[in-house]
Design a protein around this motif. Structure first.
Motif, PDB file in Angstrom:
ATOM      1  N   ALA A 102       1.585  -7.658  13.418  1.00  0.00           N
ATOM      2  CA  ALA A 102       1.718  -6.380  14.641  1.00  0.00           C
ATOM      3  C   ALA A 102       3.109  -6.294  15.187  1.00  0.00           C
ATOM      4  O   ALA A 102       3.392  -5.295  15.467  1.00  0.00           O
ATOM      5  CB  ALA A 102       0.548  -6.752  15.584  1.00  0.00           C
ATOM      6  N   THR A 103       3.848  -7.250  15.414  1.00  0.00           N
ATOM      7  CA  THR A 103       5.058  -7.460  15.862  1.00  0.00           C
ATOM      8  C   THR A 103       5.739  -6.770  14.890  1.00  0.00           C
ATOM      9  O   THR A 103       6.859  -5.777  15.224  1.00  0.00           O
ATOM     10  CB  THR A 103       5.444  -8.791  16.166  1.00  0.00           C
ATOM     11  N   LEU A 104       5.865  -6.881  13.583  1.00  0.00           N
ATOM     12  CA  LEU A 104       6.625  -6.318  12.698  1.00  0.00           C
ATOM     13  C   LEU A 104       6.307  -4.702  12.407  1.00  0.00           C
ATOM     14  O   LEU A 104       7.460  -3.991  12.189  1.00  0.00           O
ATOM     15  CB  LEU A 104       6.482  -6.952  11.363  1.00  0.00           C
ATOM     16  N   VAL A 105       5.258  -4.311  12.635  1.00  0.00           N
ATOM     17  CA  VAL A 105       4.840  -3.011  12.466  1.00  0.00           C
ATOM     18  C   VAL A 105       5.747  -2.072  13.790  1.00  0.00           C
ATOM     19  O   VAL A 105       6.015  -0.964  13.536  1.00  0.00           O
ATOM     20  CB  VAL A 105       3.280  -2.888  12.391  1.00  0.00           C
ATOM     21  N   ALA A 106       5.390  -2.716  14.945  1.00  0.00           N
ATOM     22  CA  ALA A 106       5.915  -2.165  16.106  1.00  0.00           C
ATOM     23  C   ALA A 106       7.520  -2.018  15.984  1.00  0.00           C
ATOM     24  O   ALA A 106       7.938  -1.091  16.425  1.00  0.00           O
ATOM     25  CB  ALA A 106       5.629  -3.161  17.531  1.00  0.00           C
ATOM     26  N   LYS A 107       8.149  -3.201  15.345  1.00  0.00           N
ATOM     27  CA  LYS A 107       9.447  -3.143  14.980  1.00  0.00           C
ATOM     28  C   LYS A 107      10.064  -2.105  14.207  1.00  0.00           C
ATOM     29  O   LYS A 107      11.020  -1.318  14.659  1.00  0.00           O
ATOM     30  CB  LYS A 107       9.920  -4.493  14.346  1.00  0.00           C
ATOM     31  N   HIS A 108       9.088  -1.665  13.434  1.00  0.00           N
ATOM     32  CA  HIS A 108       9.493  -0.332  12.376  1.00  0.00           C
ATOM     33  C   HIS A 108       8.841   0.783  12.818  1.00  0.00           C
ATOM     34  O   HIS A 108       7.994   1.722  12.104  1.00  0.00           O
ATOM     35  CB  HIS A 108       8.991  -0.605  11.066  1.00  0.00           C
ATOM     36  N   ASN A 109       8.476   1.124  14.204  1.00  0.00           N
ATOM     37  CA  ASN A 109       8.244   2.375  14.562  1.00  0.00           C
ATOM     38  C   ASN A 109       6.718   2.640  14.377  1.00  0.00           C
ATOM     39  O   ASN A 109       6.363   3.719  13.994  1.00  0.00           O
ATOM     40  CB  ASN A 109       9.088   3.514  14.426  1.00  0.00           C
ATOM     41  N   GLY A 110       5.853   1.537  14.144  1.00  0.00           N
ATOM     42  CA  GLY A 110       4.438   1.783  13.800  1.00  0.00           C
ATOM     43  C   GLY A 110       4.083   1.909  12.344  1.00  0.00           C
ATOM     44  O   GLY A 110       3.058   2.135  12.144  1.00  0.00           O
ATOM     45  N   LEU A 111       5.094   1.495  11.500  1.00  0.00           N
ATOM     46  CA  LEU A 111       5.071   1.827  10.235  1.00  0.00           C
ATOM     47  C   LEU A 111       4.763   0.311   9.129  1.00  0.00           C
ATOM     48  O   LEU A 111       5.411  -0.623   9.688  1.00  0.00           O
ATOM     49  CB  LEU A 111       6.333   2.682   9.541  1.00  0.00           C
ATOM     50  N   TRP A 112       4.260   0.423   8.327  1.00  0.00           N
ATOM     51  CA  TRP A 112       4.354  -0.861   7.269  1.00  0.00           C
ATOM     52  C   TRP A 112       5.610  -0.653   6.750  1.00  0.00           C
ATOM     53  O   TRP A 112       6.330   0.415   6.637  1.00  0.00           O
ATOM     54  CB  TRP A 112       3.162  -0.546   6.293  1.00  0.00           C
ATOM     55  N   SER A 113       6.105  -1.918   6.365  1.00  0.00           N
ATOM     56  CA  SER A 113       7.462  -1.979   5.896  1.00  0.00           C
ATOM     57  C   SER A 113       7.487  -3.082   4.855  1.00  0.00           C
ATOM     58  O   SER A 113       6.842  -3.946   4.576  1.00  0.00           O
ATOM     59  CB  SER A 113       8.372  -2.258   7.156  1.00  0.00           C
ATOM     60  N   ALA A 114       8.726  -3.019   4.073  1.00  0.00           N
ATOM     61  CA  ALA A 114       8.996  -4.249   3.112  1.00  0.00           C
ATOM     62  C   ALA A 114       9.074  -5.455   3.947  1.00  0.00           C
ATOM     63  O   ALA A 114       8.365  -6.608   3.349  1.00  0.00           O
ATOM     64  CB  ALA A 114      10.286  -3.969   2.602  1.00  0.00           C
ATOM     65  N   GLU A 115       9.685  -5.607   5.263  1.00  0.00           N
ATOM     66  CA  GLU A 115       9.412  -7.034   6.023  1.00  0.00           C
ATOM     67  C   GLU A 115       8.029  -7.526   6.382  1.00  0.00           C
ATOM     68  O   GLU A 115       7.850  -8.688   6.189  1.00  0.00           O
ATOM     69  CB  GLU A 115      10.321  -6.574   7.278  1.00  0.00           C
ATOM     70  N   ALA A 116       7.354  -6.301   6.661  1.00  0.00           N
ATOM     71  CA  ALA A 116       5.669  -6.790   6.878  1.00  0.00           C
ATOM     72  C   ALA A 116       5.156  -7.228   5.752  1.00  0.00           C
ATOM     73  O   ALA A 116       4.182  -8.200   5.523  1.00  0.00           O
ATOM     74  CB  ALA A 116       5.008  -5.556   7.380  1.00  0.00           C
ATOM     75  N   GLU A 117       5.371  -6.424   4.644  1.00  0.00           N
ATOM     76  CA  GLU A 117       4.770  -6.962   3.279  1.00  0.00           C
ATOM     77  C   GLU A 117       5.095  -8.384   2.619  1.00  0.00           C
ATOM     78  O   GLU A 117       4.345  -9.226   2.280  1.00  0.00           O
ATOM     79  CB  GLU A 117       5.002  -5.830   2.177  1.00  0.00           C
ATOM     80  N   THR A 118       6.508  -8.596   2.836  1.00  0.00           N
ATOM     81  CA  THR A 118       7.103  -9.854   2.594  1.00  0.00           C
ATOM     82  C   THR A 118       6.234 -11.127   3.267  1.00  0.00           C
ATOM     83  O   THR A 118       5.824 -12.091   2.831  1.00  0.00           O
ATOM     84  CB  THR A 118       8.663  -9.904   2.494  1.00  0.00           C
ATOM     85  N   TYR A 119       6.322 -10.812   4.774  1.00  0.00           N
ATOM     86  CA  TYR A 119       5.464 -11.788   5.489  1.00  0.00           C
ATOM     87  C   TYR A 119       4.141 -11.722   5.004  1.00  0.00           C
ATOM     88  O   TYR A 119       3.479 -13.182   5.214  1.00  0.00           O
ATOM     89  CB  TYR A 119       5.538 -11.259   6.822  1.00  0.00           C
ATOM     90  N   LEU A 120       3.246 -10.895   4.783  1.00  0.00           N
ATOM     91  CA  LEU A 120       1.885 -10.863   4.521  1.00  0.00           C
ATOM     92  C   LEU A 120       1.909 -11.647   3.043  1.00  0.00           C
ATOM     93  O   LEU A 120       0.900 -12.584   2.992  1.00  0.00           O
ATOM     94  CB  LEU A 120       1.257  -9.512   4.233  1.00  0.00           C
ATOM     95  N   LEU A 121       2.673 -11.508   2.158  1.00  0.00           N
ATOM     96  CA  LEU A 121       2.521 -12.042   0.844  1.00  0.00           C
ATOM     97  C   LEU A 121       2.990 -13.635   0.973  1.00  0.00           C
ATOM     98  O   LEU A 121       2.246 -14.316  -0.068  1.00  0.00           O
ATOM     99  CB  LEU A 121       3.559 -11.481  -0.105  1.00  0.00           C
ATOM    100  N   LYS A 122       3.489 -13.955   1.815  1.00  0.00           N
ATOM    101  CA  LYS A 122       3.965 -15.373   2.018  1.00  0.00           C
ATOM    102  C   LYS A 122       2.953 -16.046   2.781  1.00  0.00           C
ATOM    103  O   LYS A 122       2.636 -17.530   2.630  1.00  0.00           O
ATOM    104  CB  LYS A 122       5.266 -15.345   2.571  1.00  0.00           C
ATOM    105  N   HIS A 123       2.382 -15.355   4.055  1.00  0.00           N
ATOM    106  CA  HIS A 123       1.679 -16.101   5.031  1.00  0.00           C
ATOM    107  C   HIS A 123       0.186 -15.883   5.049  1.00  0.00           C
ATOM    108  O   HIS A 123      -0.538 -16.738   5.815  1.00  0.00           O
ATOM    109  CB  HIS A 123       2.201 -16.040   6.307  1.00  0.00           C
TER     110      HIS A 123
END
Length: 424
Positions: free
Chosen positions: A396-417
């Motif tokens: 949720a924090t990462l999505v908010a960071k990217h203006n409500g969008l899914w992102s490479a950063e969120a994907e990387t976190y999801l795949l790892k955690h």
């Protein structure tokens, strides 16, 4: 190699199963799927089962793998392709094969290739038609979006214009002209705005985007701002047509009465099509992008203008392989960002329910991570779910960071955690 996949056995008979893939032949490739985006076409395939034109009649005995918008990594390369493809390379797929006149396509017609799987065998049909497309981007989900983005790219290339006295059609939108995108702030409309502003071919001089919902229009403007458009040489105007008693008059006023060279209709609404026809300028091209469910869908067309003003209409459904290559290139270079299409994420086990119920699930693309196992989650719900789940809290924090969008950063976190993974 074992795989886990969603297989279709009949009408809405989708099963998550584990089974052995056959060894690859010298003209095939073994690949690991990371993401697959659910499409309304998947829903139609499940709903129709063996009655679907792309699906074999014997799926009750030889089920097919579902999913055609996928991205992943190459695991093993058959001898024939070892000079062209390497293990570990990322890829996307053009599913519209048109192989020897058949309608066969990954995600509809094959037992061992489909996006809703952990591993697949890419068959010689895909390879022979050069439909395995290298992808060098940093996010798998963007590679999955290449196919829907290519539909938008193809739409822009399919527009055409004429010159009096000549029978040659000049393909593409009018450079520096007036472009309108009606009902243009849904997922595909947002992608069309993005492409209109940031493509490398040709841009309009004025882009008018309409809708009847202020919140959706404001959201679109927060993603694709008037200032950014100006920096790209485009005057961008967002317009709520519900606020005007005569939307056609207002739309024409914005062009100084000239009308629009190009109009995209993003919703299958009779009144919207007729509005689009009414705002066409001389030699204006109307593209009916939205696919209607009703086979008898129709709308009125001004044939006086067809005859004397050379107005015309086209319809596009999907993009070709070159359109997909362009989509991948633009994403790799960071020129376009179709993340706004994604409104939900999920794991492999969530696919059947999501596919069957897709028309009743609001939002845009449902991005499925095939090696993970968690329910379908709306990005808008991550914050609430994060109160009891630390992974969702960080997402949720990462999505908010990217203006409500899914992102490479969120994907990387999801795949790892992500704590729940498909066993391999």
């Amino acid at each position: 190699m074992k795989t886990r996949a969603i297989r279709l056995y009949g009408v809405n008979d989708l099963r998550l199963e584990e089974f052995e893939l056959p060894p690859i032949a010298e003209d095939e490739i073994l690949a690991k799927v990371i993401t697959n985006s659910i499409c309304m076409s998947d829903h139609k395939a499940a709903e129709q089962g063996p009655n679907h034109k792309r699906i074999p009649k014997d799926i009750d005995k030889n089920p097919i793998m579902l999913g055609h918008e996928f991205c992943g990594e190459i695991v093993e390369v058959g001898k024939k392709w070892q000079s062209k493809f390497q293990v570990g390379s990322r890829f996307s797929i053009q599913p519209a094969l048109n192989y020897k006149g058949t309608l066969d396509a990954p995600g509809y017609s094959f037992r061992y290739i489909g996006g809703d799987a952990t591993y697949v065998v890419i068959p010689q049909q895909v390879m022979e038609l050069d439909c395995l497309l290298p992808y060098d981007g940093d996010a798998f989900f963007l590679g999955s979006l290449a196919e829907p983005v290519s539909c938008v790219v193809g739409t822009f290339h399919a527009m055409y214009h004429t010159t009096g006295g000549s029978y040659v059609h000049h393909m593409g939108i009018v450079e520096g002209g007036n472009l309108a995108i009606l009902a243009g702030v849904g997922p595909m409309g947002l992608s069309a705005i993005d492409y209109a502003l940031h493509n490398t071919h040709r841009k309009p001089g004025r882009l008018v985007v309409t809708d009847i919902d202020d919140a959706r229009l404001k959201r679109a403007e927060s993603l694709y701002s008037v200032e950014d458009a100006k920096a790209n040489g485009v005057q961008l105007i967002y317009l709520n047509t519900k606020e005007f008693s005569d939307p056609v008059a207002k739309l024409m006023e914005l062009t100084g009465g000239k009308g629009y060279d190009d109009v995209l209709v993003m919703a299958p609404v009779k009144a919207l099509v007729e509005q689009a026809d009414a705002i066409l300028g001389k030699d204006g091209c109307l593209n009916f992008f939205a696919g209607p469910n009703k086979t008898d869908f129709s709308a009125s067309l001004n044939f006086y203008n067809v005859h004397y003003a050379s107005t015309h209409i086209v319809g596009t459904s999907g993009g070709n392989t070159d359109d997909m290559r362009e989509s991948l290139m633009l994403m790799e270079k960071g020129l376009i960002n179709p993340s706004a299409m994604v409104t939900h994420i999920g794991g492999l086990s969530a696919v059947p329910e999501a596919v069957i119920n897709l028309p009743s699930i609001p939002g845009g693309k449902k991005m499925m991570y095939t090696h993970l196992d968690f329910p379908l989650v709306a990005l808008a719900d991550l914050s609430e779910l994060g109160k009891s789940n630390p992974v969702f809290k960080e997402l949720a924090t990462l999505v908010a960071k990217h203006n409500g969008l899914w992102s490479a950063e969120a994907e990387t976190y999801l795949l790892k955690h992500c704590t729940k993974r498909i066993k391999e």
